[in-house]
Design a protein around this motif. Sequence first.
Motif, PDB file in Angstrom:
ATOM      1  N   TYR A 214      32.432  76.359 -31.732  1.00 17.26           N
ATOM      2  CA  TYR A 214      33.635  76.557 -30.928  1.00 17.26           C
ATOM      3  C   TYR A 214      34.846  75.824 -31.508  1.00 17.26           C
ATOM      4  CZ  TYR A 214      30.167  78.199 -27.607  1.00 17.26           C
ATOM      5  OH  TYR A 214      29.130  78.889 -27.013  1.00 17.26           O
ATOM      6  N   ILE A 215      34.637  74.985 -32.530  1.00 13.97           N
ATOM      7  CA  ILE A 215      35.751  74.265 -33.148  1.00 13.97           C
ATOM      8  C   ILE A 215      35.814  74.651 -34.616  1.00 13.97           C
ATOM      9  CG2 ILE A 215      36.763  72.020 -33.646  1.00 13.97           C
ATOM     10  CD1 ILE A 215      35.315  70.870 -31.266  1.00 13.97           C
ATOM     11  N   ASN A 216      36.701  75.574 -34.893  1.00 17.96           N
ATOM     12  CA  ASN A 216      36.914  76.037 -36.260  1.00 17.96           C
ATOM     13  C   ASN A 216      38.389  76.346 -36.429  1.00 17.96           C
ATOM     14  OD1 ASN A 216      37.298  78.668 -35.060  1.00 17.96           O
ATOM     15  ND2 ASN A 216      35.061  78.841 -34.989  1.00 17.96           N
ATOM     16  N   GLU A 217      38.757  76.772 -37.616  1.00 17.19           N
ATOM     17  CA  GLU A 217      40.176  77.000 -37.889  1.00 17.19           C
ATOM     18  C   GLU A 217      40.776  78.046 -36.955  1.00 17.19           C
ATOM     19  OE1 GLU A 217      43.128  77.903 -41.695  1.00 17.19           O
ATOM     20  OE2 GLU A 217      40.994  78.415 -41.802  1.00 17.19           O
ATOM     21  N   ALA A 218      40.042  79.103 -36.694  1.00 19.57           N
ATOM     22  CA  ALA A 218      40.560  80.159 -35.817  1.00 19.57           C
ATOM     23  C   ALA A 218      40.804  79.629 -34.407  1.00 19.57           C
ATOM     24  CB  ALA A 218      39.583  81.329 -35.777  1.00 19.57           C
ATOM     25  N   ALA A 219      39.856  78.849 -33.890  1.00 20.30           N
ATOM     26  CA  ALA A 219      39.992  78.309 -32.533  1.00 20.30           C
ATOM     27  C   ALA A 219      41.198  77.376 -32.436  1.00 20.30           C
ATOM     28  CB  ALA A 219      38.715  77.576 -32.137  1.00 20.30           C
ATOM     29  N   ILE A 220      41.412  76.567 -33.480  1.00 17.86           N
ATOM     30  CA  ILE A 220      42.526  75.617 -33.456  1.00 17.86           C
ATOM     31  C   ILE A 220      43.852  76.355 -33.582  1.00 17.86           C
ATOM     32  CG2 ILE A 220      43.544  73.624 -34.604  1.00 17.86           C
ATOM     33  CD1 ILE A 220      40.680  72.921 -35.544  1.00 17.86           C
ATOM     34  N   LEU A 221      43.908  77.392 -34.412  1.00 19.36           N
ATOM     35  CA  LEU A 221      45.142  78.171 -34.540  1.00 19.36           C
ATOM     36  C   LEU A 221      45.477  78.884 -33.231  1.00 19.36           C
ATOM     37  CD1 LEU A 221      44.739  79.684 -38.128  1.00 19.36           C
ATOM     38  CD2 LEU A 221      46.400  77.958 -37.383  1.00 19.36           C
ATOM     39  N   ARG A 222      44.471  79.371 -32.546  1.00 17.69           N
ATOM     40  CA  ARG A 222      44.721  80.002 -31.239  1.00 17.69           C
ATOM     41  C   ARG A 222      45.276  78.982 -30.249  1.00 17.69           C
ATOM     42  NH1 ARG A 222      39.387  83.189 -29.552  1.00 17.69           N
ATOM     43  NH2 ARG A 222      40.732  83.844 -27.808  1.00 17.69           N
ATOM     44  N   LEU A 223      44.731  77.762 -30.292  1.00 15.98           N
ATOM     45  CA  LEU A 223      45.229  76.700 -29.417  1.00 15.98           C
ATOM     46  C   LEU A 223      46.669  76.354 -29.772  1.00 15.98           C
ATOM     47  CD1 LEU A 223      44.739  74.590 -27.223  1.00 15.98           C
ATOM     48  CD2 LEU A 223      43.693  73.116 -28.950  1.00 15.98           C
ATOM     49  N   LEU A 224      46.963  76.288 -31.078  1.00 12.90           N
ATOM     50  CA  LEU A 224      48.325  76.010 -31.511  1.00 12.90           C
ATOM     51  C   LEU A 224      49.284  77.103 -31.050  1.00 12.90           C
ATOM     52  CD1 LEU A 224      50.156  74.109 -33.160  1.00 12.90           C
ATOM     53  CD2 LEU A 224      49.555  75.438 -35.201  1.00 12.90           C
ATOM     54  N   ALA A 225      48.825  78.341 -31.083  1.00  9.40           N
ATOM     55  CA  ALA A 225      49.655  79.458 -30.615  1.00  9.40           C
ATOM     56  C   ALA A 225      49.980  79.311 -29.132  1.00  9.40           C
ATOM     57  CB  ALA A 225      48.947  80.785 -30.890  1.00  9.40           C
ATOM     58  N   THR A 226      48.997  78.899 -28.333  1.00  7.02           N
ATOM     59  CA  THR A 226      49.265  78.719 -26.895  1.00  7.02           C
ATOM     60  C   THR A 226      50.278  77.596 -26.665  1.00  7.02           C
ATOM     61  OG1 THR A 226      47.431  77.144 -26.575  1.00  7.02           O
ATOM     62  CG2 THR A 226      46.940  79.495 -26.312  1.00  7.02           C
ATOM     63  N   ILE A 227      50.260  76.570 -27.517  1.00  5.53           N
ATOM     64  CA  ILE A 227      51.227  75.476 -27.380  1.00  5.53           C
ATOM     65  C   ILE A 227      52.645  75.989 -27.636  1.00  5.53           C
ATOM     66  CG2 ILE A 227      51.988  73.285 -28.391  1.00  5.53           C
ATOM     67  CD1 ILE A 227      48.973  72.742 -28.976  1.00  5.53           C
ATOM     68  N   PHE A 228      52.819  76.778 -28.711  1.00  3.77           N
ATOM     69  CA  PHE A 228      54.133  77.349 -28.991  1.00  3.77           C
ATOM     70  C   PHE A 228      54.556  78.307 -27.875  1.00  3.77           C
ATOM     71  CE2 PHE A 228      53.435  75.919 -33.373  1.00  3.77           C
ATOM     72  CZ  PHE A 228      54.699  75.459 -33.690  1.00  3.77           C
ATOM     73  N   ASN A 229      53.606  79.035 -27.329  1.00  3.95           N
ATOM     74  CA  ASN A 229      53.921  79.947 -26.228  1.00  3.95           C
ATOM     75  C   ASN A 229      54.424  79.176 -25.008  1.00  3.95           C
ATOM     76  OD1 ASN A 229      53.976  82.408 -24.706  1.00  3.95           O
ATOM     77  ND2 ASN A 229      52.010  81.829 -23.792  1.00  3.95           N
ATOM     78  N   LYS A 230      53.765  78.046 -24.689  1.00  2.00           N
ATOM     79  CA  LYS A 230      54.201  77.220 -23.556  1.00  2.00           C
ATOM     80  C   LYS A 230      55.599  76.664 -23.780  1.00  2.00           C
ATOM     81  CE  LYS A 230      49.939  75.561 -21.395  1.00  2.00           C
ATOM     82  NZ  LYS A 230      49.187  74.351 -20.955  1.00  2.00           N
ATOM     83  N   ALA A 231      55.943  76.437 -25.056  1.00  2.00           N
ATOM     84  CA  ALA A 231      57.264  75.903 -25.385  1.00  2.00           C
ATOM     85  C   ALA A 231      58.334  76.988 -25.405  1.00  2.00           C
ATOM     86  CB  ALA A 231      57.217  75.199 -26.738  1.00  2.00           C
ATOM     87  N   GLY A 232      57.942  78.231 -25.118  1.00  2.00           N
ATOM     88  CA  GLY A 232      58.886  79.335 -25.117  1.00  2.00           C
ATOM     89  C   GLY A 232      59.136  79.931 -26.486  1.00  2.00           C
ATOM     90  N   MET A 233      58.286  79.590 -27.437  1.00  2.00           N
ATOM     91  CA  MET A 233      58.447  80.080 -28.810  1.00  2.00           C
ATOM     92  C   MET A 233      57.376  81.138 -29.078  1.00  2.00           C
ATOM     93  SD  MET A 233      59.156  76.344 -30.540  1.00  2.00           S
ATOM     94  CE  MET A 233      59.563  77.014 -32.152  1.00  2.00           C
ATOM     95  N   VAL A 234      57.523  82.275 -28.426  1.00  2.00           N
ATOM     96  CA  VAL A 234      56.501  83.317 -28.466  1.00  2.00           C
ATOM     97  C   VAL A 234      56.406  83.946 -29.856  1.00  2.00           C
ATOM     98  CG1 VAL A 234      55.608  85.361 -27.300  1.00  2.00           C
ATOM     99  CG2 VAL A 234      57.069  83.772 -26.055  1.00  2.00           C
ATOM    100  N   GLY A 235      57.542  84.050 -30.528  1.00  2.00           N
ATOM    101  CA  GLY A 235      57.521  84.607 -31.879  1.00  2.00           C
ATOM    102  C   GLY A 235      56.697  83.751 -32.831  1.00  2.00           C
TER     103      GLY A 235
END
Length: 541
Positions: A214-235
């Motif tokens: 459950y902890i691999n590069e893909a999982a971490i990148l998805r988590l990073l994407a959700t962080i940017f999404n929360k910050a309003g940086m959807v692009g």
Amino acid sequence: MKFVWTLSYVCSFLHILGGEIFSSVYKLSILAKEEGKLLEAFKKYVTIQNNDQKSVSFELQRLLNDLEPPVSQSYQDPKYAENPINAYHLIGRFVYKWPVVFAIILCEDCELDEAALHLNMTYQTVNANIDYWPDDYDVKATAQALLRLRIFYYFNIDEVINGVLFGEHCQPLNPSQIIKLIRIAADSSMLHEARLWCEALLRKLQFSSHLDEYINEAAILRLLATIFNKAGMVGRAADILVPLTQSGHSEIDQEYEFYKNIVNETSEPPDIPLVTDEYDSQYKQLCRENRKTPQELSELYCYLSNTSIPYYKGKVEIVNLQPVIYLFHDVISNDEAAYFRNEATKKFERSVVLGDDGKGFKTDKVRVSQTAWLFDNIGIVKRATRRVGLLTGLVTTSSTNSSNAEPFQIVNYGIGGMYNPHFDTLNSGLDKARPGDERLRSVVEANGLPELRGTGDRIATWLYYLNDVEVGGATVFPNINTRVPVIKGAAAFWYNLLPRGQTDNRTLHAGCPVVIGSKWVGNKWIREAGQMFKRPCDIHM
């Protein structure tokens, strides 16, 4: 003999509201010491089972292998819990690992042999000694403290992950613990910190042998994407997922399409916002270093002050000129400081701040510490109070009818322990405080001690430093660019009120977060009553 002990039962039974063990490094040190008893009982159980040729489950053996190295270190090193990374590990073990051990060995329908009974008795002893078993709230608060420390002191995240904090070695963080930290940061709206730790984990993963599906590069990148999404940086969130869209995972493709469908480039911020509104920048800068110019420093000086006892002199350092902030050196002995610390541990309660409505008290992340009050009816405490009066020239006598000073407030700070900028005055000048400033109204005042009624406001503050702190913990005055370091045996002193009786807004001060160490201080607040000839009023000042 049978003993019913499921994991959910353990967790509910161990939880006692209000413990907040993260708020005192002293309590964490006890926790580390007591954990050694649990480890010895656990090892004894496994040894007896093996000697009796009874099977020990793979899960139980894995837990022992995971627990033995760090616990052996924690209970043998008296300063283990003084490092916040170690404390994060320590609390995590009590919340996530020890309950599983108990649930397996002391389970429902399990026949308890002598070794299991010994483990149960050891648990009962440890639980009594620590008063409070940590829970998820402590894990979250500890993680938030680590995040605050990064914000204040800009430590290197990669070094911390590898087990080095400000040059001191500690237990490294594994990917699972970092993920926990990132999620707590994101849930606490500390998105910039969540992003930094996420990017550090990506760098760490290249060299990690940690195996977790459950902890691999893909999982971490998805988590990073959700962080940017929360910050309003959807692009940016969508861009992060682009390399993963060819992997054949439908969930990733759906997330990517979701972000792409709501992208609005014109409304996105240029980067994840920093946490700028919670901590004043001058406050943070002073916590890191002395900010006075060479010219200002050249005007400061030291001298020997006279007292009413001809042969007793005060070693005084002037750390600021206007208003004068004093630092008295060598004013409390090691034995006296140890007495204060030992007596305080018998009365500790979580430190509080004034409630939002101006009445009552509440606990808050702006003040992470435990507090106890020591009165002058004990010889050592009484002598320490008299010494304050001797060195300052103020009246500090106490009696059942009227007291010129409050009892000592002894404070031990917790993980990342701090106290945000505040005034010590009770009523005067509160309307002049900046929005968001926290002001503490004395507990003894609220309880209406008769000897303090009619004694006025806190004209001055005396602050004993009862031990040294390795990193952090300074007392700072943001409005006058002044920093007072923690020096064992010394005491800071300043006047809170102007001669005309109003709060001196220049005395806004704060306790910086403690990075490494256990900070102990003793506050003595001196009241206006009795000072009319010592510090006369002046309507023009």
